[in-house]
Design a protein around this motif. Structure first.
Motif, PDB file in Angstrom:
ATOM      1  N   LEU A   1     -10.571  27.931  20.180  1.00  0.00           N
ATOM      2  CA  LEU A   1     -10.224  26.506  20.530  1.00  0.00           C
ATOM      3  C   LEU A   1      -9.255  25.810  19.173  1.00  0.00           C
ATOM      4  N   VAL A   2      -9.558  26.111  17.914  1.00  0.00           N
ATOM      5  CA  VAL A   2      -8.979  25.443  16.813  1.00  0.00           C
ATOM      6  C   VAL A   2      -7.755  26.309  16.688  1.00  0.00           C
ATOM      7  N   GLN A   3      -7.577  27.464  16.926  1.00  0.00           N
ATOM      8  CA  GLN A   3      -6.309  28.344  16.897  1.00  0.00           C
ATOM      9  C   GLN A   3      -5.365  27.652  17.940  1.00  0.00           C
ATOM     10  N   ARG A   4      -5.813  27.326  19.172  1.00  0.00           N
ATOM     11  CA  ARG A   4      -4.743  26.624  19.975  1.00  0.00           C
ATOM     12  C   ARG A   4      -4.343  25.414  19.765  1.00  0.00           C
ATOM     13  N   GLU A   5      -5.284  24.683  19.107  1.00  0.00           N
ATOM     14  CA  GLU A   5      -4.719  23.255  18.333  1.00  0.00           C
ATOM     15  C   GLU A   5      -3.714  23.257  17.481  1.00  0.00           C
ATOM     16  N   ILE A   6      -4.086  24.262  16.633  1.00  0.00           N
ATOM     17  CA  ILE A   6      -2.896  24.609  15.318  1.00  0.00           C
ATOM     18  C   ILE A   6      -1.783  24.935  15.953  1.00  0.00           C
ATOM     19  N   ASP A   7      -1.830  26.132  16.891  1.00  0.00           N
ATOM     20  CA  ASP A   7      -0.467  26.691  17.384  1.00  0.00           C
ATOM     21  C   ASP A   7       0.255  25.544  18.232  1.00  0.00           C
ATOM     22  N   ASP A   8      -0.368  24.606  18.994  1.00  0.00           N
ATOM     23  CA  ASP A   8       0.336  23.705  19.405  1.00  0.00           C
ATOM     24  C   ASP A   8       0.906  22.533  18.514  1.00  0.00           C
ATOM     25  N   ARG A   9       0.388  22.158  17.412  1.00  0.00           N
ATOM     26  CA  ARG A   9       0.955  21.435  16.504  1.00  0.00           C
ATOM     27  C   ARG A   9       1.877  22.086  15.754  1.00  0.00           C
ATOM     28  N   ASN A  10       1.872  23.303  15.268  1.00  0.00           N
ATOM     29  CA  ASN A  10       2.907  23.922  14.747  1.00  0.00           C
ATOM     30  C   ASN A  10       4.131  23.785  15.359  1.00  0.00           C
ATOM     31  N   ARG A  11       4.271  23.768  16.558  1.00  0.00           N
ATOM     32  CA  ARG A  11       5.334  23.876  17.402  1.00  0.00           C
ATOM     33  C   ARG A  11       6.501  22.696  17.061  1.00  0.00           C
ATOM     34  N   ASN A  12       5.676  21.457  16.321  1.00  0.00           N
ATOM     35  CA  ASN A  12       6.333  20.462  15.976  1.00  0.00           C
ATOM     36  C   ASN A  12       6.787  20.308  14.390  1.00  0.00           C
ATOM     37  N   LEU A  13       6.500  21.466  13.898  1.00  0.00           N
ATOM     38  CA  LEU A  13       6.703  21.420  12.272  1.00  0.00           C
ATOM     39  C   LEU A  13       7.911  22.411  11.961  1.00  0.00           C
ATOM     40  N   ALA A  14       8.562  22.315  10.598  1.00  0.00           N
ATOM     41  CA  ALA A  14       9.374  23.008  10.228  1.00  0.00           C
ATOM     42  C   ALA A  14       8.723  24.409  10.101  1.00  0.00           C
ATOM     43  N   SER A  15       9.484  25.498  10.166  1.00  0.00           N
ATOM     44  CA  SER A  15       8.831  26.988  10.138  1.00  0.00           C
ATOM     45  C   SER A  15       8.120  27.254   8.765  1.00  0.00           C
ATOM     46  N   PHE A  16       8.605  26.504   7.638  1.00  0.00           N
ATOM     47  CA  PHE A  16       7.817  26.720   6.360  1.00  0.00           C
ATOM     48  C   PHE A  16       6.519  25.816   6.208  1.00  0.00           C
ATOM     49  N   GLU A  17       6.282  24.782   7.195  1.00  0.00           N
ATOM     50  CA  GLU A  17       5.217  23.755   7.165  1.00  0.00           C
ATOM     51  C   GLU A  17       4.240  24.317   8.195  1.00  0.00           C
ATOM     52  N   THR A  18       4.396  25.282   8.867  1.00  0.00           N
ATOM     53  CA  THR A  18       3.512  25.832   9.914  1.00  0.00           C
ATOM     54  C   THR A  18       2.257  26.656   9.444  1.00  0.00           C
ATOM     55  N   VAL A  19       1.112  26.445   9.766  1.00  0.00           N
ATOM     56  CA  VAL A  19      -0.156  27.171   9.212  1.00  0.00           C
ATOM     57  C   VAL A  19      -0.209  28.561  10.007  1.00  0.00           C
ATOM     58  N   LYS A  20      -0.280  29.481   9.352  1.00  0.00           N
ATOM     59  CA  LYS A  20      -0.495  30.937   9.828  1.00  0.00           C
ATOM     60  C   LYS A  20      -1.736  31.279   9.826  1.00  0.00           C
ATOM     61  N   LYS A  21      -2.687  31.115   8.929  1.00  0.00           N
ATOM     62  CA  LYS A  21      -4.164  31.503   8.946  1.00  0.00           C
ATOM     63  C   LYS A  21      -5.022  30.285   8.452  1.00  0.00           C
ATOM     64  N   PHE A  22      -6.099  30.546   9.059  1.00  0.00           N
ATOM     65  CA  PHE A  22      -7.108  29.236   8.881  1.00  0.00           C
ATOM     66  C   PHE A  22      -8.526  29.779   8.801  1.00  0.00           C
ATOM     67  N   ALA A  23      -9.294  28.914   8.432  1.00  0.00           N
ATOM     68  CA  ALA A  23     -11.012  29.332   8.333  1.00  0.00           C
ATOM     69  C   ALA A  23     -11.618  27.949   8.590  1.00  0.00           C
ATOM     70  N   ILE A  24     -12.589  28.002   9.555  1.00  0.00           N
ATOM     71  CA  ILE A  24     -13.420  26.924   9.716  1.00  0.00           C
ATOM     72  C   ILE A  24     -14.664  26.781   8.837  1.00  0.00           C
ATOM     73  N   LEU A  25     -14.940  25.569   8.154  1.00  0.00           N
ATOM     74  CA  LEU A  25     -16.133  25.391   7.514  1.00  0.00           C
ATOM     75  C   LEU A  25     -17.327  24.942   8.126  1.00  0.00           C
ATOM     76  N   GLU A  26     -18.326  25.181   7.973  1.00  0.00           N
ATOM     77  CA  GLU A  26     -19.510  24.834   8.999  1.00  0.00           C
ATOM     78  C   GLU A  26     -19.999  23.234   8.362  1.00  0.00           C
ATOM     79  N   HIS A  27     -19.230  22.767   7.308  1.00  0.00           N
ATOM     80  CA  HIS A  27     -20.051  21.293   6.594  1.00  0.00           C
ATOM     81  C   HIS A  27     -18.462  20.684   6.317  1.00  0.00           C
ATOM     82  N   GLU A  28     -18.788  19.289   6.399  1.00  0.00           N
ATOM     83  CA  GLU A  28     -17.662  18.255   6.125  1.00  0.00           C
ATOM     84  C   GLU A  28     -17.446  18.472   4.547  1.00  0.00           C
ATOM     85  N   PHE A  29     -16.058  18.164   4.027  1.00  0.00           N
ATOM     86  CA  PHE A  29     -15.908  17.546   2.984  1.00  0.00           C
ATOM     87  C   PHE A  29     -16.723  16.493   2.668  1.00  0.00           C
ATOM     88  N   THR A  30     -17.372  16.412   1.274  1.00  0.00           N
ATOM     89  CA  THR A  30     -18.061  15.161   0.993  1.00  0.00           C
ATOM     90  C   THR A  30     -17.769  14.845  -0.504  1.00  0.00           C
TER      91      THR A  30
END
Length: 219
Positions: A157-186
């Protein structure tokens, strides 16, 4: 607002005259520069610090990254110390990229990473309510949020969201890899300042091994 006819520093674009002898310009790396008689003349008994802040042409280097719009108004976009400079020499203001990805209903927060690297990676925290609602709509078995955050379905699900938003960024701004954290930043965990801004150095230190793993061939 009027532009001066001749910039004192030929490496800078024409400075914008704000009136009362104050000028503003944007350096090649995006840093906001200000010059005028109402600015400081230097730090007391600190010539080295003064030289870092004020250049030979009298420009104060603010440490802010920004841009001037067509009407001459300044928009601050980031802090220079937070700029990501890729291995190819591209300057990226991380807050802009992060704000774009946080436009996803499923992403509550994120931190992009990639200084001196060949591409950007990202740590993601999830909007618990949105992800639980998504899971419920799919009719899957009820699971604790932490378990759901680790699931392949949510990763896709998150991969699809990132791929969709990558289409509107310059190539050097796109995110190629990611990780999902189980907890919020606090704030309590030291990830955020009291004003809710990311403490990038602290988050990078905490997740250093994970971030480095994005740039191994085995990832």
């Amino acid at each position: 607002k009027e532009s001066a006819a001749e910039p004192a520093n030929p490496a800078l674009p024409d400075p914008v005259n704000l009136g009362s002898g104050v000028e503003i310009s944007i350096a090649a790396d995006g840093e906001v520069l200000i010059r005028g008689g109402n600015l400081m003349s230097g730090y007391l008994h600190a010539p080295e610090a003064t030289a870092e802040a004020l250049d030979a042409d009298g420009w104060l280097h603010t440490g802010d990254v920004g841009e001037l719009d067509g009407d001459g108004y300044l928009h601050i976009t980031d802090r220079k110390k937070d700029l990501i400079i890729t291995a190819a020499g591209k300057n990226i203001a991380p807050q802009n990229v992060e704000a774009w990805f946080k436009g996803s209903r499923y992403i509550s927060n994120c931190m992009v990473y990639g200084d001196r690297r060949k591409f950007l990676s990202m740590l993601v925290t999830l909007d618990e309510d949105a992800v639980l609602a998504w899971a419920e709509e799919r009719g899957g078995k009820v699971r604790e949020f932490a378990e759901l955050a680790r699931s392949p379905e949510v990763f896709r699900l998150v991969q699809r969201e990132i791929d969709d938003r990558n289409r509107n960024l310059a190539s050097f701004e796109t995110v190629k890899k990611f990780a999902i954290l189980e907890h919020e930043f606090t704030i309590e965990d030291g990830d955020l300042t009291p004003s809710m801004k990311l403490r990038r150095r602290e988050v990078t230190r905490k997740y250093h091994a994970l971030l480095d793993s994005f740039y191994t061939e085995l990832y």
